[in-house]
Design a protein around this motif. Structure first.
Motif, PDB file in Angstrom:
ATOM      1  N   CYS A  22       0.896  -1.266   0.033  1.00 46.96           N
ATOM      2  CA  CYS A  22       0.125   0.072   0.058  1.00 46.96           C
ATOM      3  C   CYS A  22       0.905   1.206   0.176  1.00 46.96           C
ATOM      4  O   CYS A  22       0.680   2.090  -0.661  1.00 46.96           O
ATOM      5  N   GLU A  23       1.847   1.362   0.723  1.00 50.44           N
ATOM      6  CA  GLU A  23       2.716   2.286   0.789  1.00 50.44           C
ATOM      7  C   GLU A  23       3.427   2.553  -0.447  1.00 50.44           C
ATOM      8  O   GLU A  23       3.542   3.595  -1.065  1.00 50.44           O
ATOM      9  N   HIS A  24       3.972   1.632  -1.091  1.00 45.42           N
ATOM     10  CA  HIS A  24       4.500   1.570  -2.478  1.00 45.42           C
ATOM     11  C   HIS A  24       3.641   2.167  -3.458  1.00 45.42           C
ATOM     12  O   HIS A  24       3.772   3.155  -4.353  1.00 45.42           O
ATOM     13  N   LYS A  25       2.079   1.494  -3.684  1.00 48.31           N
ATOM     14  CA  LYS A  25       1.346   2.050  -4.377  1.00 48.31           C
ATOM     15  C   LYS A  25       0.757   3.414  -4.238  1.00 48.31           C
ATOM     16  O   LYS A  25       0.495   4.182  -5.383  1.00 48.31           O
ATOM     17  N   SER A  26       0.700   3.838  -2.904  1.00 50.56           N
ATOM     18  CA  SER A  26       0.343   5.331  -2.834  1.00 50.56           C
ATOM     19  C   SER A  26       1.355   6.199  -3.391  1.00 50.56           C
ATOM     20  O   SER A  26       0.847   7.213  -4.017  1.00 50.56           O
ATOM     21  N   ARG A  27       2.369   6.154  -3.314  1.00 50.22           N
ATOM     22  CA  ARG A  27       3.392   6.847  -3.535  1.00 50.22           C
ATOM     23  C   ARG A  27       3.707   6.885  -5.360  1.00 50.22           C
ATOM     24  O   ARG A  27       3.859   7.865  -5.905  1.00 50.22           O
ATOM     25  N   GLU A  28       3.631   5.514  -5.511  1.00 50.07           N
ATOM     26  CA  GLU A  28       3.416   5.266  -7.084  1.00 50.07           C
ATOM     27  C   GLU A  28       2.123   6.178  -7.844  1.00 50.07           C
ATOM     28  O   GLU A  28       2.509   6.990  -8.766  1.00 50.07           O
ATOM     29  N   PHE A  29       0.897   6.278  -7.264  1.00 55.09           N
ATOM     30  CA  PHE A  29      -0.005   7.020  -8.127  1.00 55.09           C
ATOM     31  C   PHE A  29       0.097   8.367  -7.778  1.00 55.09           C
ATOM     32  O   PHE A  29      -0.144   9.190  -8.751  1.00 55.09           O
ATOM     33  N   LEU A  30       0.656   8.727  -6.633  1.00 51.18           N
ATOM     34  CA  LEU A  30       0.978  10.229  -6.590  1.00 51.18           C
ATOM     35  C   LEU A  30       2.057  10.697  -7.426  1.00 51.18           C
ATOM     36  O   LEU A  30       1.830  11.877  -8.282  1.00 51.18           O
ATOM     37  N   GLY A  34       1.858  13.563 -10.894  1.00 49.05           N
ATOM     38  CA  GLY A  34       2.856  14.422 -10.910  1.00 49.05           C
ATOM     39  C   GLY A  34       2.543  15.359  -9.711  1.00 49.05           C
ATOM     40  O   GLY A  34       3.185  16.518  -9.561  1.00 49.05           O
ATOM     41  N   LEU A  35       2.155  14.682  -8.560  1.00 49.22           N
ATOM     42  CA  LEU A  35       2.150  15.361  -7.151  1.00 49.22           C
ATOM     43  C   LEU A  35       3.394  14.686  -6.224  1.00 49.22           C
ATOM     44  O   LEU A  35       3.902  13.579  -6.692  1.00 49.22           O
ATOM     45  N   PRO A  36       3.819  15.519  -5.298  1.00 47.88           N
ATOM     46  CA  PRO A  36       4.979  15.024  -4.611  1.00 47.88           C
ATOM     47  C   PRO A  36       4.646  13.714  -3.660  1.00 47.88           C
ATOM     48  O   PRO A  36       3.600  13.592  -3.221  1.00 47.88           O
ATOM     49  N   ASP A  37       5.500  12.716  -3.779  1.00 47.16           N
ATOM     50  CA  ASP A  37       5.570  11.507  -3.255  1.00 47.16           C
ATOM     51  C   ASP A  37       5.422  11.319  -1.723  1.00 47.16           C
ATOM     52  O   ASP A  37       4.802  10.476  -0.994  1.00 47.16           O
ATOM     53  N   GLY A  38       5.380  12.444  -1.064  1.00 45.84           N
ATOM     54  CA  GLY A  38       5.455  12.301   0.436  1.00 45.84           C
ATOM     55  C   GLY A  38       4.021  12.982   0.940  1.00 45.84           C
ATOM     56  O   GLY A  38       4.009  13.511   2.216  1.00 45.84           O
ATOM     57  N   LEU A  39       3.090  13.492  -0.105  1.00 47.95           N
ATOM     58  CA  LEU A  39       1.922  13.919   0.276  1.00 47.95           C
ATOM     59  C   LEU A  39       1.145  13.487   1.258  1.00 47.95           C
ATOM     60  O   LEU A  39       0.304  14.037   2.060  1.00 47.95           O
ATOM     61  N   LEU A  40       0.931  12.084   1.390  1.00 51.03           N
ATOM     62  CA  LEU A  40       0.185  11.493   2.085  1.00 51.03           C
ATOM     63  C   LEU A  40       1.050  10.275   3.014  1.00 51.03           C
ATOM     64  O   LEU A  40       0.969   9.089   2.577  1.00 51.03           O
ATOM     65  N   PRO A  41       1.735  10.726   4.060  1.00 52.33           N
ATOM     66  CA  PRO A  41       2.619   9.897   4.791  1.00 52.33           C
ATOM     67  C   PRO A  41       1.805   9.114   5.784  1.00 52.33           C
ATOM     68  O   PRO A  41       1.641   9.899   7.085  1.00 52.33           O
ATOM     69  N   LEU A  42       1.138   8.160   5.332  1.00 47.87           N
ATOM     70  CA  LEU A  42       0.433   7.364   6.155  1.00 47.87           C
ATOM     71  C   LEU A  42       1.128   6.197   6.718  1.00 47.87           C
ATOM     72  O   LEU A  42       1.463   5.298   6.068  1.00 47.87           O
ATOM     73  N   PRO A  43       1.297   5.995   8.071  1.00 48.87           N
ATOM     74  CA  PRO A  43       2.269   4.924   8.542  1.00 48.87           C
ATOM     75  C   PRO A  43       1.629   3.543   8.559  1.00 48.87           C
ATOM     76  O   PRO A  43       2.383   2.649   8.901  1.00 48.87           O
ATOM     77  N   GLY A  64      -6.612   7.367  12.744  1.00 49.18           N
ATOM     78  CA  GLY A  64      -6.051   8.491  12.168  1.00 49.18           C
ATOM     79  C   GLY A  64      -4.732   8.872  12.855  1.00 49.18           C
ATOM     80  O   GLY A  64      -4.186   8.237  13.914  1.00 49.18           O
ATOM     81  N   VAL A  65      -3.949   9.830  12.329  1.00 48.21           N
ATOM     82  CA  VAL A  65      -2.742   9.913  12.618  1.00 48.21           C
ATOM     83  C   VAL A  65      -2.202  11.534  12.131  1.00 48.21           C
ATOM     84  O   VAL A  65      -2.851  12.018  11.146  1.00 48.21           O
ATOM     85  N   THR A  66      -1.710  12.123  13.022  1.00 44.65           N
ATOM     86  CA  THR A  66      -1.126  13.383  12.958  1.00 44.65           C
ATOM     87  C   THR A  66       0.448  13.453  12.518  1.00 44.65           C
ATOM     88  O   THR A  66       1.118  12.676  13.005  1.00 44.65           O
ATOM     89  N   HIS A  67       0.581  14.375  11.277  1.00 45.13           N
ATOM     90  CA  HIS A  67       1.836  14.316  10.646  1.00 45.13           C
ATOM     91  C   HIS A  67       2.442  15.694  10.646  1.00 45.13           C
ATOM     92  O   HIS A  67       1.627  16.629  10.457  1.00 45.13           O
TER      93      HIS A  67
END
Length: 159
Positions: A22-30, A34-43, A64-67
């Motif tokens: 999931c972490e890999h796929k979320s960065r891949e679709f961002l 054309g969006l930054p790959d750290g936009l959704l830092p969900l641990p 839920g998480v605060t970053h």
């Protein structure tokens, strides 16, 4: 409401489960958008879904998480379910994301890349927005050109 939207768009979607995938796929679709790959830092991601036909994306995590984005000093809260409709350079109809402004949490409903590609704008449902450098949300910022290297640019002919 987010859960119902996810179920409505699940048919025909690419769905991934398991934290690492999931972490890999979320960065891949961002990156694909054309969006930054750290936009959704969900641990603690558990599920990521992307329905390319409707442009609907969802991310589910255990809690839920605060970053805090240290380079800009901004706190962002991500709910257990984050959803959005996406297109290149833009996430709209965003749910599950809030930013702390002074002493209150403000809902973020849209994220847009500026035409120059150097700023990213976060908008509230009321249309108010705030821009930040894209680099603040990059996990691996582009390295500066090494000394002695030249940037090659092409110019359009004006015949």
């Amino acid at each position: 409401m987010a859960s119902q939207s996810i179920e409505d768009h699940r048919s025909g979607a690419e769905v991934q489960t398991g934290h690492d995938l999931c972490e890999h796929k979320s960065r891949e679709f961002l990156a694909e958008l054309g969006l930054p790959d750290g936009l959704l830092p969900l641990p603690s991601l558990e599920e990521v879904g992307y329905n390319r036909t409707s442009g609907f994306v969802w991310l589910r995590q255990a809690a839920g998480v605060t970053h805090t984005f240290d380079s800009i000093g901004k706190q962002v809260w991500y709910d257990k379910e984050v959803t959005a409709f996406v297109e290149p350079g833009r996430m709209h109809g965003l749910t599950g994301v809030k930013s702390k402004e002074l002493l209150i949490w403000v809902t973020i409903s849209e994220i847009v890349l500026s035409p120059s590609g150097t700023k990213i704008v976060f908008r509230t449902p009321a249309g108010l927005g705030r821009a930040f450098p894209v680099a603040a949300f990059q996990l691996n910022p582009a390295a500066p050109a090494a000394e002695g290297e030249q940037k090659v640019e092409t110019a359009a002919s004006t015949n």
